[in-house]
Design a protein around this motif. Sequence first.
Motif, short mmCIF file in Angstrom:
data_model
loop_
_atom_site.label_atom_id
_atom_site.label_comp_id
_atom_site.label_asym_id
_atom_site.label_seq_id
_atom_site.Cartn_x
_atom_site.Cartn_y
_atom_site.Cartn_z
N UNK A 167 12.64 2.80 -27.71
CA UNK A 167 12.11 2.38 -28.71
C UNK A 167 10.58 2.28 -28.29
N UNK A 168 9.70 2.07 -29.42
CA UNK A 168 8.16 2.40 -29.12
C UNK A 168 7.83 0.95 -28.36
N UNK A 169 7.69 0.94 -27.21
CA UNK A 169 7.60 -0.31 -26.38
C UNK A 169 6.41 -1.09 -27.01
N UNK A 170 5.22 -0.29 -27.10
CA UNK A 170 3.99 -1.14 -27.41
C UNK A 170 4.04 -1.88 -28.84
N UNK A 171 5.07 -1.66 -29.70
CA UNK A 171 4.91 -2.03 -30.87
C UNK A 171 5.82 -3.48 -30.99
N UNK A 172 6.51 -3.77 -29.75
CA UNK A 172 7.29 -4.77 -29.71
C UNK A 172 7.00 -5.96 -28.80
N UNK A 173 6.95 -7.15 -29.36
CA UNK A 173 6.81 -8.35 -28.48
C UNK A 173 8.10 -8.55 -27.77
N UNK A 185 12.65 -18.99 -23.22
CA UNK A 185 12.01 -19.23 -21.88
C UNK A 185 10.48 -18.99 -21.90
N UNK A 186 10.24 -17.61 -22.47
CA UNK A 186 8.80 -17.31 -22.24
C UNK A 186 8.72 -15.98 -23.20
N UNK A 187 7.62 -15.57 -23.78
CA UNK A 187 7.22 -14.56 -24.53
C UNK A 187 6.03 -13.80 -24.33
N UNK A 188 5.66 -12.71 -24.57
CA UNK A 188 4.59 -12.07 -24.46
C UNK A 188 4.20 -11.11 -25.53
N UNK A 189 2.97 -11.00 -25.90
CA UNK A 189 2.63 -10.00 -27.07
C UNK A 189 2.82 -8.48 -26.74
N UNK A 190 2.62 -7.81 -27.68
CA UNK A 190 2.74 -6.47 -27.57
C UNK A 190 1.45 -5.74 -26.45
N UNK A 191 0.30 -6.50 -26.54
CA UNK A 191 -0.74 -5.93 -25.69
C UNK A 191 -0.69 -6.69 -24.38
N UNK A 192 0.36 -7.63 -24.05
CA UNK A 192 0.22 -8.50 -22.77
C UNK A 192 -0.49 -9.45 -22.75
N UNK A 193 -1.11 -9.96 -23.83
CA UNK A 193 -1.83 -11.02 -23.89
C UNK A 193 -1.01 -12.34 -24.58
N UNK A 194 -1.72 -13.51 -24.41
CA UNK A 194 -1.21 -14.83 -24.98
C UNK A 194 0.42 -15.05 -24.66
N UNK A 195 0.73 -14.82 -23.24
CA UNK A 195 1.89 -15.54 -23.16
C UNK A 195 2.22 -17.08 -23.56
N UNK A 196 3.65 -16.98 -23.66
CA UNK A 196 3.72 -18.42 -24.30
C UNK A 196 5.14 -18.94 -23.63
N UNK A 241 13.63 -7.92 -27.24
CA UNK A 241 12.62 -7.17 -28.12
C UNK A 241 12.41 -7.59 -29.37
N UNK A 242 11.30 -7.95 -29.79
CA UNK A 242 10.95 -8.39 -31.17
C UNK A 242 10.03 -7.45 -31.77
N UNK A 243 10.24 -6.72 -32.91
CA UNK A 243 9.16 -5.81 -33.42
C UNK A 243 8.18 -6.86 -34.19
N UNK A 244 6.87 -6.53 -33.73
CA UNK A 244 5.80 -7.28 -34.25
C UNK A 244 5.14 -8.63 -33.15
N UNK A 245 5.22 -9.59 -33.99
CA UNK A 245 4.93 -10.65 -32.89
C UNK A 245 5.95 -11.54 -32.53
#
Length: 123
Positions: free
Chosen positions: A27-33, A48-59, A98-102
Amino acid sequence: QVQLIESGGGLVQAGNSLTLGCAVSGLTFTTYAMGWFRQAPGKEREFVAAIAKNGRNPYYAVTVKGRFTISRDNANNTIYLQMNSLKPEDTALYYCAAKYGFYGTDWSLYDYWGQGTQVTVSS
């Protein structure tokens, strides 16, 4: 064919650390959170944890915040979960997803899953 392959699980004593990895392909990795979830025997799958497509805003889930760190390497289509100060209650099968988008915390919204890697923390 999309593949998510987790690695790094094992048996550790409480208080120790472990790092999980998840290699992603197909898959196109940079389009998936990306997210990490876990499931203990007899319990529901939990965020447990998640991270945005650009590597920012871990939650993080409240139960792991301050102990776990999620990161991603977009050049190598890989995510990581650094787990410190492990507790027996962290024992579970850990999945990357992997989740497409956010990203989100609801596991049912994720599109692709790995097969999981077992983490066992002894007291």
